[in-house]
Design an enzyme around this catalytic site. Structure first.
Site, mmCIF file in Angstrom:
data_model
loop_
_atom_site.group_PDB
_atom_site.id
_atom_site.type_symbol
_atom_site.label_atom_id
_atom_site.label_comp_id
_atom_site.label_asym_id
_atom_site.label_seq_id
_atom_site.Cartn_x
_atom_site.Cartn_y
_atom_site.Cartn_z
ATOM 1 N N SER A 88 -56.979 -8.666 -73.940
ATOM 2 C CA SER A 88 -55.902 -9.296 -73.637
ATOM 3 C C SER A 88 -55.759 -10.456 -74.424
ATOM 4 C CB SER A 88 -55.845 -9.374 -72.025
ATOM 5 O OG SER A 88 -55.405 -8.439 -71.394
ATOM 6 N N HIS A 89 -55.726 -10.307 -75.749
ATOM 7 C CA HIS A 89 -55.528 -11.543 -76.542
ATOM 8 C C HIS A 89 -55.178 -10.716 -77.907
ATOM 9 C CE1 HIS A 89 -60.229 -11.104 -76.870
ATOM 10 N NE2 HIS A 89 -59.704 -10.586 -78.212
ATOM 11 N N ALA A 90 -54.807 -11.530 -79.139
ATOM 12 C CA ALA A 90 -54.691 -11.164 -80.373
ATOM 13 C C ALA A 90 -55.658 -11.768 -81.401
ATOM 14 C CB ALA A 90 -53.227 -11.635 -80.655
#
Ligand code: T46
Length: 138
Positions: free
Chosen positions: A54-56
């Protein structure tokens, strides 16, 4: 050498040789792997129902593969979305930089092997989705 040109999530086939005493899977830069691997990590013991990532990443390119069990990788570039069910050690997913990714639906005893294009850099992460959308529009 076939290096990463299109920064688009996609499945990559690993080579495999199966025998009576087990199977072996492999991938080589320039053949199946579209970047030079500088770091390897793996994720284990994820409780059923939990999520990872849940991140970039701004720049980091990665290849993820379920070397045991299964999980789902959802990816978005802020406009398009992709979803891959990872349940085959012979199929990896290319997760290019500039995308947001979430791993979920881990089965019991799932192992996610990650091959990464660079060493760990906390500054390469964007962990807030609104910030990711702002960064993409810049
Ligand atoms: C990704 C998804 C799929 C390190 O010190 N070195 C490393 O190489 C890694 C990967 C992590 N860490 C430390 C940083 C944090 O203190 O381990 C801790 C947990 O990392 P993180 O919260 O980033 O874990 P995930 O599962 O959310 O994300 C990881 C990768 O970091 C990320 O690149 O795409 O797996």
């Amino acid at each position: 050498m076939k290096l990463l040109k299109e920064r688009i999530p996609k499945l990559i086939d690993f080579g495999t040789v199966a025998g009576e005493n087990g199977s072996i899977y492999f991938s080589e830069i320039g053949k199946d792997l579209p970047f030079a691997v500088k770091r390897v990590y793996y994720i284990v013991d994820v409780p059923v129902g939990s999520k990872r990532a849940s991140h970039a990443h701004k720049k980091l390119d990665q290849v993820l593969v379920a070397i045991a069990g299964s999980f789902v990788v959802d990816i978005t570039d802020g406009v398009k979305t992709w979803s891959f069910i990872m349940d085959d050690p012979g199929k990896a997913v290319l997760v290019p930089g500039g995308t947001w990714r979430t791993l979920h639906n881990f089965s019991k005893k799932a192992i996610c092997l990650a091959l990464a294009s660079d060493v760990y850099d906390a500054d390469d992460y964007i962990r807030d989705y609104d910030e990711f959308r702002r960064w993409k529009s810049e």
